[in-house]
Design a protein around this motif. Structure first.
Motif, PDB file in Angstrom:
ATOM      1  N   ALA A  77       0.561  -0.893  -0.074  1.00 21.03           N
ATOM      2  CA  ALA A  77      -0.769  -0.018  -0.189  1.00 21.03           C
ATOM      3  C   ALA A  77       0.295   1.910  -0.090  1.00 21.03           C
ATOM      4  O   ALA A  77       0.848   1.668  -0.962  1.00 21.03           O
ATOM      5  N   LYS A  78       1.771   1.047   0.905  1.00 26.33           N
ATOM      6  CA  LYS A  78       2.937   2.199   1.135  1.00 26.33           C
ATOM      7  C   LYS A  78       3.039   2.596  -0.563  1.00 26.33           C
ATOM      8  O   LYS A  78       3.346   4.046  -1.347  1.00 26.33           O
ATOM      9  N   GLU A  79       3.892   1.605  -1.440  1.00 23.05           N
ATOM     10  CA  GLU A  79       4.601   1.361  -3.025  1.00 23.05           C
ATOM     11  C   GLU A  79       4.037   2.216  -3.589  1.00 23.05           C
ATOM     12  O   GLU A  79       4.201   2.628  -4.477  1.00 23.05           O
ATOM     13  N   ALA A  80       2.356   2.038  -3.318  1.00 26.98           N
ATOM     14  CA  ALA A  80       1.682   1.985  -4.079  1.00 26.98           C
ATOM     15  C   ALA A  80       1.035   3.403  -4.022  1.00 26.98           C
ATOM     16  O   ALA A  80      -0.184   4.019  -4.927  1.00 26.98           O
ATOM     17  N   GLY A  81       1.317   4.041  -3.408  1.00 21.93           N
ATOM     18  CA  GLY A  81       0.761   5.592  -2.617  1.00 21.93           C
ATOM     19  C   GLY A  81      -1.110   5.726  -2.577  1.00 21.93           C
ATOM     20  O   GLY A  81      -1.147   6.631  -2.160  1.00 21.93           O
ATOM     21  N   ARG A  82      -0.700   4.603  -1.500  1.00 18.88           N
ATOM     22  CA  ARG A  82      -2.346   4.333  -1.062  1.00 18.88           C
ATOM     23  C   ARG A  82      -2.615   4.685   0.212  1.00 18.88           C
ATOM     24  O   ARG A  82      -3.652   4.694   0.532  1.00 18.88           O
ATOM     25  N   GLN A 113      -1.135   8.061   8.253  1.00 20.13           N
ATOM     26  CA  GLN A 113      -1.286   6.498   8.348  1.00 20.13           C
ATOM     27  C   GLN A 113       0.500   5.887   8.362  1.00 20.13           C
ATOM     28  O   GLN A 113       0.639   5.526   8.940  1.00 20.13           O
ATOM     29  N   ASP A 114       1.240   6.728   6.770  1.00 25.62           N
ATOM     30  CA  ASP A 114       1.705   6.330   6.783  1.00 25.62           C
ATOM     31  C   ASP A 114       3.079   6.218   7.326  1.00 25.62           C
ATOM     32  O   ASP A 114       3.888   5.349   8.077  1.00 25.62           O
TER      33      ASP A 114
END
Length: 59
Positions: free
Chosen positions: A42-47, A52-53
């Motif tokens: 999810a981090k890598e996809a920018g989601r 939250q990150d």
């Protein structure tokens, strides 16, 4: 800490075996490792929202 959402997951037994061995190598439970992998994706996809990150990096 916020309560975690629980849900059933059906997964191929061979993939589960791979995840189980991988989790063991990382000193995690399978559940924690799956959550870790999903968070990283999810981090890598920018989601993930930025707030939250950063919060999840400390978990």
């Amino acid at each position: 800490m916020a309560k975690k959402k629980s849900f059933p997951l059906r997964i191929d037994p061979k993939l589960y075996d791979v995840l189980q061995a991988w989790a063991k190598d990382e000193f995690r439970s399978v559940n924690s490792h799956v959550e870790y992998l999903l968070r990283q994706a999810a981090k890598e996809a920018g989601r993930l929202p930025k707030s939250q990150d950063k919060k999840m990096d400390t978990d």
